[in-house]
Scaffold this motif. Structure first.
Motif, PDB file in Angstrom:
ATOM      1  N   LYS A  31      -9.876 -10.415 -12.180  1.00 52.61           N
ATOM      2  CA  LYS A  31     -10.062 -10.464 -10.736  1.00 52.61           C
ATOM      3  C   LYS A  31     -11.523 -10.820 -10.466  1.00 52.61           C
ATOM      4  O   LYS A  31     -12.285 -11.087 -11.403  1.00 52.61           O
ATOM      5  N   SER A  35     -12.642  -8.647  -5.152  1.00 56.69           N
ATOM      6  CA  SER A  35     -11.231  -8.267  -5.050  1.00 56.69           C
ATOM      7  C   SER A  35     -10.992  -6.825  -5.472  1.00 56.69           C
ATOM      8  O   SER A  35     -10.151  -6.133  -4.893  1.00 56.69           O
ATOM      9  N   ASP A  39      -9.224  -4.725  -2.594  1.00 55.52           N
ATOM     10  CA  ASP A  39      -7.895  -4.206  -2.924  1.00 55.52           C
ATOM     11  C   ASP A  39      -7.865  -2.679  -2.848  1.00 55.52           C
ATOM     12  O   ASP A  39      -6.904  -2.081  -2.346  1.00 55.52           O
ATOM     13  N   GLN A  40      -8.900  -2.042  -3.342  1.00 57.20           N
ATOM     14  CA  GLN A  40      -8.965  -0.579  -3.343  1.00 57.20           C
ATOM     15  C   GLN A  40      -8.955  -0.042  -1.912  1.00 57.20           C
ATOM     16  O   GLN A  40      -8.232   0.907  -1.590  1.00 57.20           O
ATOM     17  N   HIS A  42      -7.979  -1.734   0.873  1.00 55.85           N
ATOM     18  CA  HIS A  42      -6.768  -2.158   1.572  1.00 55.85           C
ATOM     19  C   HIS A  42      -5.581  -1.273   1.188  1.00 55.85           C
ATOM     20  O   HIS A  42      -4.783  -0.870   2.044  1.00 55.85           O
ATOM     21  N   GLU A  43      -5.465  -0.958  -0.102  1.00 59.68           N
ATOM     22  CA  GLU A  43      -4.371  -0.095  -0.564  1.00 59.68           C
ATOM     23  C   GLU A  43      -4.468   1.303   0.041  1.00 59.68           C
ATOM     24  O   GLU A  43      -3.457   2.000   0.168  1.00 59.68           O
ATOM     25  N   ALA A  44      -5.682   1.711   0.437  1.00 64.17           N
ATOM     26  CA  ALA A  44      -5.867   3.022   1.068  1.00 64.17           C
ATOM     27  C   ALA A  44      -5.585   2.979   2.574  1.00 64.17           C
ATOM     28  O   ALA A  44      -5.651   4.013   3.239  1.00 64.17           O
ATOM     29  N   GLY A  45      -5.289   1.783   3.098  1.00 62.12           N
ATOM     30  CA  GLY A  45      -4.899   1.683   4.498  1.00 62.12           C
ATOM     31  C   GLY A  45      -5.888   1.012   5.422  1.00 62.12           C
ATOM     32  O   GLY A  45      -5.627   0.864   6.621  1.00 62.12           O
ATOM     33  N   THR A  47      -7.573  -2.061   7.112  1.00 61.58           N
ATOM     34  CA  THR A  47      -7.118  -3.437   7.347  1.00 61.58           C
ATOM     35  C   THR A  47      -8.152  -4.305   8.063  1.00 61.58           C
ATOM     36  O   THR A  47      -7.929  -5.497   8.246  1.00 61.58           O
ATOM     37  N   TYR A  68      -6.879 -13.146   1.377  1.00 59.38           N
ATOM     38  CA  TYR A  68      -6.451 -12.021   2.226  1.00 59.38           C
ATOM     39  C   TYR A  68      -6.174 -12.473   3.664  1.00 59.38           C
ATOM     40  O   TYR A  68      -6.809 -11.997   4.606  1.00 59.38           O
ATOM     41  N   LYS A 114      -8.434   8.512  -1.083  1.00 61.74           N
ATOM     42  CA  LYS A 114      -7.697   9.229  -0.034  1.00 61.74           C
ATOM     43  C   LYS A 114      -8.429  10.512   0.360  1.00 61.74           C
ATOM     44  O   LYS A 114      -8.534  10.846   1.544  1.00 61.74           O
TER      45      LYS A 114
END
Length: 330
Positions: A31, A35, A39-40, A42-45, A47, A68, A114
């Motif tokens: 990657k 990224s 990615d880290q 974005h995956e946690a919410g 945007t 993206y 999180k």
């Protein structure tokens, strides 16, 4: 919450690669550095992202827009590099009063994101280091709250370094302190520093809690970038497209090979990341990062960083070669 990612630095310690490629787009473990960060988050919410760009900023913008398209993105140009404090201050009108998560553009960390996002407090990521004099340093009390932060102190009060992760709930407070730095010309080592603004917030009553990162992957220079590449490859495993067919070639995992590569009569690995559409023949490569559209023939590479669109022919050992380079050792 908005994420702010400063990626305006020139990446001088990674030259010659950063003459033609922003440091955040250097490949690592299949990657880019950027990224891993996006990615880290974005995956946690998260945007909505604010990218602070400067040197080769159009490449960052093009990469983000293509990779993206689903994200809401903003690009702020820092035309004069005057420090992280100055960079973050430029985002004031976009952020407003929203909470922000600032992640420095060369910071790849393993942590419980999180837990950080759910905390009722502002949070600063820290990690114990042997020599904290080259980092922002945090003094932490027994309850885990931060009492002071200092940028690159000559005599550190602790060995807890700031890793480049900052969740800030009171963004209006942050921008007030940043404005104070700029209006009063308060600089550290010739720059307006984010650490100084955070210390200003603490002195005026803001509560910051610390969180420890499990791993901190240094991507700032060749040696540590290669070390981080090896660790991340081991962590995430091999990434080789199933339709690849490599004639008379031995793959020693962990290895990441992007699509479109042609590899024959070679030994690849361990700890090798290869970019897309690269051709390798009669070569032995280990502990290295190879860019895209590169040609390697009859080479032996160990602990090497080869850019994109490069061509290397002939026996060698350890190289650091930028993009668009041609070398013949024959």
């Amino acid at each position: 919450m908005k994420a702010i990612i400063p990626v305006a630095g020139a990446g001088a310690k990674l030259r010659p690669h950063t003459y033609t490629q922003p440091k955040a787009l250097i490949p690592i473990a299949g990657k880019t550095i950027l990224s891993f960060i996006v990615d880290q988050l974005h995956e946690a919410g998260i945007t909505e992202f604010v990218f602070i760009v400067g040197y080769l900023g159009e490449k960052i913008q093009e990469y983000v827009m293509q990779t993206y398209p689903e994200l809401r993105t903003h690009f702020v140009y820092q035309n004069e590099r005057q420090g992280t404090g100055h960079a973050i201050e430029l985002t004031k009108n976009i952020v407003g009063d929203d909470e922000v998560f600032v992640v420095l553009g060369d910071t790849i960390c393993d942590y419980d994101i999180k837990e950080v996002l759910d905390s009722p407090f502002s949070m600063l990521g820290i990690k114990k280091v042997d020599d904290p004099r080259n980092f922002g340093v945090a003094s932490v009390n027994e309850e885990g709250f931060i009492e002071q932060v200092v940028e690159k102190p000559a005599i550190p009060k602790s060995n807890m370094a700031l890793v480049g992760l900052y969740k800030i709930k009171e963004s209006h407070f942050l921008y007030e302190c940043l404005h104070q730095l700029l209006s009063q010309n308060i600089k550290t080592y010739g720059e307006y520093n984010l650490t100084d603004a955070l210390d200003c917030m603490i002195k005026r009553g803001a509560k910051f809690k610390s969180f420890k990162v499990k791993s901190w992957f240094d991507c700032g220079k060749k040696e540590t970038l290669l070390e981080s590449n090896a660790i991340l490859l081991k962590k995430f495993g091999a990434n080789i497209i199933s339709e690849h067919s490599f004639k008379d070639t031995i793959i020693v995992p962990p290895v990441s090979i992007a699509p479109g590569c042609n590899i024959e009569n070679s030994i690849i690995g361990p700890n090798v990341a290869i970019g897309a559409n690269t051709t390798i023949n009669h070569s032995i490569i280990r502990d290295s990062i190879i860019g895209s559209y590169t040609n390697l023939f009859e080479v032996v590479l160990d602990n090497s960083l080869i850019g994109s669109d490069a061509s290397v022919k002939g026996l060698s050992r350890s190289l650091n070669i930028g993009d668009n380079t041609e070398i013949d050792f024959g």
